[in-house]
Structures are given as C-alpha cells and as structure tokens.
Design a protein around this motif. Structure first.
Motif, mmCIF file in Angstrom:
data_model
loop_
_atom_site.group_PDB
_atom_site.id
_atom_site.type_symbol
_atom_site.label_atom_id
_atom_site.label_comp_id
_atom_site.label_asym_id
_atom_site.label_seq_id
_atom_site.Cartn_x
_atom_site.Cartn_y
_atom_site.Cartn_z
ATOM 1 N N SER A 107 0.797 -1.220 0.000
ATOM 2 C CA SER A 107 0.000 0.000 0.000
ATOM 3 C C SER A 107 0.834 1.277 0.000
ATOM 4 O O SER A 107 0.282 2.361 -0.163
ATOM 5 N N ALA A 108 2.163 1.161 0.159
ATOM 6 C CA ALA A 108 2.970 2.383 0.224
ATOM 7 C C ALA A 108 4.386 2.142 -0.303
ATOM 8 O O ALA A 108 4.709 2.500 -1.439
ATOM 9 N N ALA A 125 9.384 -3.206 -13.648
ATOM 10 C CA ALA A 125 9.221 -3.401 -12.213
ATOM 11 C C ALA A 125 7.742 -3.447 -11.866
ATOM 12 O O ALA A 125 6.926 -2.732 -12.458
ATOM 13 N N VAL A 126 7.398 -4.308 -10.901
ATOM 14 C CA VAL A 126 6.036 -4.420 -10.395
ATOM 15 C C VAL A 126 6.116 -4.558 -8.877
ATOM 16 O O VAL A 126 7.204 -4.718 -8.310
ATOM 17 N N SER A 127 4.957 -4.511 -8.215
ATOM 18 C CA SER A 127 4.938 -4.677 -6.762
ATOM 19 C C SER A 127 3.814 -5.616 -6.362
ATOM 20 O O SER A 127 2.873 -5.856 -7.120
ATOM 21 N N ALA A 128 3.927 -6.124 -5.144
ATOM 22 C CA ALA A 128 2.903 -7.023 -4.605
ATOM 23 C C ALA A 128 3.027 -7.050 -3.094
ATOM 24 O O ALA A 128 4.009 -6.557 -2.521
ATOM 25 N N GLY A 129 2.020 -7.658 -2.451
ATOM 26 C CA GLY A 129 2.026 -7.771 -0.997
ATOM 27 C C GLY A 129 1.748 -9.182 -0.550
ATOM 28 O O GLY A 129 1.118 -9.967 -1.260
ATOM 29 N N HIS A 155 -2.291 -0.710 -7.976
ATOM 30 C CA HIS A 155 -3.215 -1.078 -6.916
ATOM 31 C C HIS A 155 -2.633 -2.268 -6.162
ATOM 32 O O HIS A 155 -1.817 -3.023 -6.717
ATOM 33 N N PRO A 156 -3.006 -2.461 -4.907
ATOM 34 C CA PRO A 156 -2.502 -3.597 -4.141
ATOM 35 C C PRO A 156 -2.908 -4.932 -4.780
ATOM 36 O O PRO A 156 -4.049 -5.100 -5.232
#
Length: 223
Positions: A107-108, A125-129, A155-156
């Motif tokens: 989320s941040a 690049a990508v992100s995840a949780g 988005h998350p």
C-alpha cells in the motif's frame, strides 16, 4: 598543512584498513546489495557466527555498518551499509528480466519503489504484498505527488498472482521478508511510514528508497 584535509585522509586510511580483511570485505560486498541479518550473512558466507560478529563489530566501529531492529520480529537485527567517504560499492550484478518489490500490505513502500525504479531503469518493475490492503495509502499518493512520481494504474495485489520464477525479488518490509516461505534476493529494511502517517515519514521513505534504487539500478548489467 590543511588539518581538515589531513583528518579526511586519516579517516579514509582507517576505512581502507577496516576493509583490508577479506572476510570484512565480503560482508560489505553482500550488504552493498541490501540489508541482512547476521544469521543470513553467516549462512551466505559459510562463516562461524563468532567470527562474523567480530567482523561486524569492526565495521560498526568504523562507521561502515549500522544495526537496526526489525519492525517485524523485534528480536531480529538487520545490518545496513552506510555511505562513506569511499563512495558506493559498485560490483556488477546479473540483469534480471523484471524486478518485483514486496511489502506486507502493498500500500505504500513497494508502490513508491516501483515508481522510483521506473524513473531510474528500463528494467520492468512491479509490486505485490503478502497481505495486500484494499487500496494504496493516501499518504503514499500524496508523497508521490510531492515527488513527481507516477502511481497511476497501480493497486494492491497478492504476491501469488504476480511473482514469476525469474523475478529479482526485493523486500522493502521487514515483516514480509520474515514470512515463512518467502525468499528474497535483496532486502531493504525501510521503516513503514503508514503508522505515523505524516508527510515527513513518507518523504523519508521516498528518500531512502530513492537512494537504494540509485545504488542498485546501475549495477544490474547483462550477465
């Protein structure tokens, strides 16, 4: 003679002396990629814990390394390489097809890391949780605006739906790094700005992520 210049020369000589041992240089080389706990370093280097502790103490005494407490498992300590007069350590690393930034809530920190990475590198690049929130934190959105970072279309999302086998995985959250079964290639111990919720907390996270991105991105070259 310029006494300030001489003090700087003596300081650099002391740092070179601290790095003259191959074991300590190996520790610094690994920490130049990201933070690590003593047990992680000992395993990577196949080094007895008492010898590693000695090397770490020398590096801490010379201001090359600092210890930080995990935000997740408060009993765990991470070691972080500090900027010095010797400049950054720039050992080249293999170029991955993609970089994946992971934090717990996605989320941040991980979203800000992606935005900073896209500004510094052409590697996707990508992100995840590991336990994604329902939305990006408002403080992260505001910080992105202040620093001209693009969070549009982000988005998350859960790690399992994003991760690829050949990703370079970078955890930017102690809790995510310590989750059972999650193996990261690099760890950056970045304090979570969400609990504080202040502009300063988010700006500090952006600054530290930006420094880390700026150090790592140029080192990823074709193997």
């Amino acid at each position: 003679m310029n006494t300030e210049w001489m003090r700087q020369v003596e300081r650099r000589a002391a740092l070179h002396g601290a790095l003259s041992d191959p074991g300590r240089l190996a520790v610094v080389d690994l920490l130049s990629r990201g933070d690590a706990s003593p047990s992680e370093l000992a395993a990577e280097l196949s080094m007895p814990s008492n010898l590693l502790a000695h090397h770490v103490n020398v590096l801490v005494e010379h201001g090359l390394v600092e210890r930080t407490r995990s935000e997740g498992d408060r009993r765990r300590t991470y070691l972080r390489l500090l900027p010095t007069e010797l400049g950054p350590f720039t050992t080249a690393l293999p170029k991955p097809p993609r970089v994946l930034f992971i934090c717990t809530a996605n989320s941040a920190r991980s979203h800000l890391a992606v935005a900073l990475w896209r500004r510094a590198s052409t590697i996707p690049a990508v992100s995840a949780g590991t336990h994604p929130a329902s939305a990006i934190a408002p403080g992260a959105v505001a910080a992105a605006g202040r620093h001209d970072l693009d969070l549009r279309d982000q988005h998350p999302q859960h790690l399992d739906s994003v991760r690829r086998e050949d990703d370079l995985v970078i955890t930017v959250c102690d809790r995510a790094h310590e989750e059972v079964g999650l193996t990261a290639d690099v760890h950056w111990s970045i304090p979570d700005p969400v609990p504080a919720g202040t502009d300063d907390a988010f700006d500090l996270a952006v600054a530290e992520l930006g420094r880390r991105v700026g150090d790592l991105a140029p080192r990823l070259v074709m193997s």
